[in-house]
Design a protein around this motif. Structure first.
Motif, PDB file in Angstrom:
ATOM      1  N   THR A  63       3.298  -4.865   4.312  1.00  0.00           N
ATOM      2  CA  THR A  63       2.082  -4.259   5.105  1.00  0.00           C
ATOM      3  C   THR A  63       0.373  -5.498   4.911  1.00  0.00           C
ATOM      4  O   THR A  63       0.067  -5.254   5.484  1.00  0.00           O
ATOM      5  N   HIS A  64       0.130  -5.512   3.766  1.00  0.00           N
ATOM      6  CA  HIS A  64      -0.873  -5.579   3.159  1.00  0.00           C
ATOM      7  C   HIS A  64      -0.694  -6.008   1.977  1.00  0.00           C
ATOM      8  O   HIS A  64       0.197  -5.240   1.269  1.00  0.00           O
ATOM      9  N   ALA A  65      -1.590  -6.953   1.251  1.00  0.00           N
ATOM     10  CA  ALA A  65      -1.636  -6.706  -0.367  1.00  0.00           C
ATOM     11  C   ALA A  65      -2.514  -5.864  -1.072  1.00  0.00           C
ATOM     12  O   ALA A  65      -2.162  -6.106  -2.609  1.00  0.00           O
ATOM     13  N   ASP A  66      -2.602  -4.876  -1.034  1.00  0.00           N
ATOM     14  CA  ASP A  66      -3.368  -3.869  -1.954  1.00  0.00           C
ATOM     15  C   ASP A  66      -1.658  -3.379  -2.645  1.00  0.00           C
ATOM     16  O   ASP A  66      -0.544  -2.914  -2.709  1.00  0.00           O
ATOM     17  N   TRP A  67      -2.255  -3.204  -3.957  1.00  0.00           N
ATOM     18  CA  TRP A  67      -0.776  -2.981  -4.914  1.00  0.00           C
ATOM     19  C   TRP A  67      -0.530  -2.190  -4.874  1.00  0.00           C
ATOM     20  O   TRP A  67       0.536  -2.344  -4.978  1.00  0.00           O
ATOM     21  N   ASP A  68      -0.216  -1.036  -4.556  1.00  0.00           N
ATOM     22  CA  ASP A  68       1.006   0.598  -4.296  1.00  0.00           C
ATOM     23  C   ASP A  68       1.712  -0.721  -3.154  1.00  0.00           C
ATOM     24  O   ASP A  68       2.413   0.825  -3.199  1.00  0.00           O
ATOM     25  N   HIS A  69       2.235  -1.572  -2.343  1.00  0.00           N
ATOM     26  CA  HIS A  69       2.499  -1.746  -1.844  1.00  0.00           C
ATOM     27  C   HIS A  69       3.541  -2.821  -1.896  1.00  0.00           C
ATOM     28  O   HIS A  69       4.442  -3.169  -0.790  1.00  0.00           O
ATOM     29  N   VAL A  70       3.288  -4.066  -2.747  1.00  0.00           N
ATOM     30  CA  VAL A  70       3.669  -5.158  -3.028  1.00  0.00           C
ATOM     31  C   VAL A  70       4.538  -4.347  -4.173  1.00  0.00           C
ATOM     32  O   VAL A  70       5.086  -6.349  -5.042  1.00  0.00           O
ATOM     33  N   GLY A 164       1.568   0.331   8.351  1.00  0.00           N
ATOM     34  CA  GLY A 164       0.497  -0.163   7.127  1.00  0.00           C
ATOM     35  C   GLY A 164      -0.236   1.168   7.176  1.00  0.00           C
ATOM     36  O   GLY A 164       0.106   2.379   7.318  1.00  0.00           O
ATOM     37  N   ASP A 165      -1.536   1.209   6.147  1.00  0.00           N
ATOM     38  CA  ASP A 165      -2.435   2.157   5.734  1.00  0.00           C
ATOM     39  C   ASP A 165      -3.769   2.357   6.842  1.00  0.00           C
ATOM     40  O   ASP A 165      -5.075   3.084   6.602  1.00  0.00           O
ATOM     41  N   TYR A 166      -2.519   3.011   7.540  1.00  0.00           N
ATOM     42  CA  TYR A 166      -3.631   3.812   9.483  1.00  0.00           C
ATOM     43  C   TYR A 166      -2.422   4.734  10.116  1.00  0.00           C
ATOM     44  O   TYR A 166      -1.200   5.370   9.091  1.00  0.00           O
ATOM     45  N   GLY A 204       1.847   3.926   5.676  1.00  0.00           N
ATOM     46  CA  GLY A 204       1.675   3.311   4.568  1.00  0.00           C
ATOM     47  C   GLY A 204       1.658   4.697   3.585  1.00  0.00           C
ATOM     48  O   GLY A 204       2.425   4.652   2.166  1.00  0.00           O
ATOM     49  N   HIS A 205       0.874   6.221   3.803  1.00  0.00           N
ATOM     50  CA  HIS A 205       0.864   7.101   2.541  1.00  0.00           C
ATOM     51  C   HIS A 205       1.652   7.994   3.237  1.00  0.00           C
ATOM     52  O   HIS A 205       1.014   8.444   4.659  1.00  0.00           O
ATOM     53  N   GLY A 206       2.857   9.687   3.101  1.00  0.00           N
ATOM     54  CA  GLY A 206       2.850  10.571   3.865  1.00  0.00           C
ATOM     55  C   GLY A 206       3.778  10.526   4.964  1.00  0.00           C
ATOM     56  O   GLY A 206       3.477   8.379   5.178  1.00  0.00           O
TER      57      GLY A 206
HETATM   58 ZN   LIG Z   1      -2.230   1.905   0.139  1.00  0.00          ZN
END
Ligand SMILES: [Zn+2]
Length: 259
Positions: A63-70, A164-166, A204-206
């Motif tokens: 969903t995006h390039a942040d480390w915790d998603h890739v 993603g993170d929304y 992305g979280h929860g």
């Molecule tokens: Zn995240």
């Protein structure tokens, strides 16, 4: 790690770290793995989870390039990675960033991994646009604001939105890097009609959460961001997300919005 089936074609695993979500979505004989859990044992279980559900994973989506998603390559070492053009650009312009952030986390929590993180050069997907999976299509929508990159994924036949993170039930809107409040608000406006149609939303979280709860979070997040622009530090945090950690994120948002 918690795993739930949302639909015959959708399974979501939630990591013990940051409640980061990993979504397996299948149509016909193909499945994608969207984002990733974080701990090595969790990443090891994901292929078994896919097998059990009868899903054949043919690719990774981020969903995006942040480390915790890739981190999906730890689960599916051969799978190609697809992402938004904005995310591919970020991966290229920040070489080694995801690896460094992962290493910092691993050092803090004494996590050992079988090998370094491999991030294959990503396939750039048309966003907004459609992505074929088996005999179905995923709808891709830009999702920027948290960071300057990203996409949300709508599986219409399953009525599942992976955003993603929304719309997180555990984290207030977080501004990072080149993310902005105005881009974030535009993303919320773009997601709103999809949330209204969704049976389930996977932030992305929860989560995952149902569409009604996601719509309520969307309204809270919009109110928070508008207050952040108006009142800065005095902006009220959403009622269910006022922990010390969320207040830290708020303070960082205030500093970020001032720049
Ligand atoms: Zn995240």
């Amino acid at each position: 790690m918690r795993a739930v089936g949302l639909h015959a074609d959708v399974v979501v695993a939630t990591s013990r770290a940051y409640q980061t979500t990993c979504t397996l979505v299948r149509a016909g004989a193909e499945a994608f793995c969207i984002d990733s859990p974080i701990f090595p044992d969790e990443l090891e279980i994901v292929p078994a989870l896919a097998d059990q559900a009868g899903f054949t994973v043919v690719g990774l989506l981020a969903t995006h390039a942040d480390w915790d998603h890739v981190l999906g390559r730890y689960a599916f070492p051969e799978a190609p990675l697809g992402c938004a053009e904005t995310t591919a650009a970020r991966l290229v312009s920040e070489p080694g960033n995801a690896q460094r952030k992962m290493r910092e986390f691993d050092e803090e929590f004494y996590v050992e991994r079988p090998r370094p993180l491999s991030l294959p050069s990503a396939q750039r997907l048309p966003v907004p646009g459609k992505l074929e999976v088996g005999d179905r299509e995923l709808e891709l929508q830009p999702a920027e604001g948290h960071t300057e990159d990203g996409m949300a994924i709508w599986a219409e036949w399953a009525r599942v939105l992976v955003c993603g993170d929304y719309l997180s039930p555990v984290e207030i809107p977080m501004l990072q890097g080149k993310g902005t409040v105005s881009a974030y608000l535009a993303t919320l406006a773009r997601l709103e009609p999809l949330v209204e149609q969704a049976d389930h939303v996977v932030p992305g979280h929860g989560g995952p959460i149902d569409g009604v709860r996601a719509a309520a979070i969307l309204r809270e997040d919009r109110a928070y961001l508008e207050a952040l622009l108006e009142d800065g530090e005095a902006a009220q945090l959403p009622l269910a997300r006022r922990t010390a950690e969320q207040r830290k994120i708020h303070a960082a948002n205030v500093a970020h919005a001032r720049v």
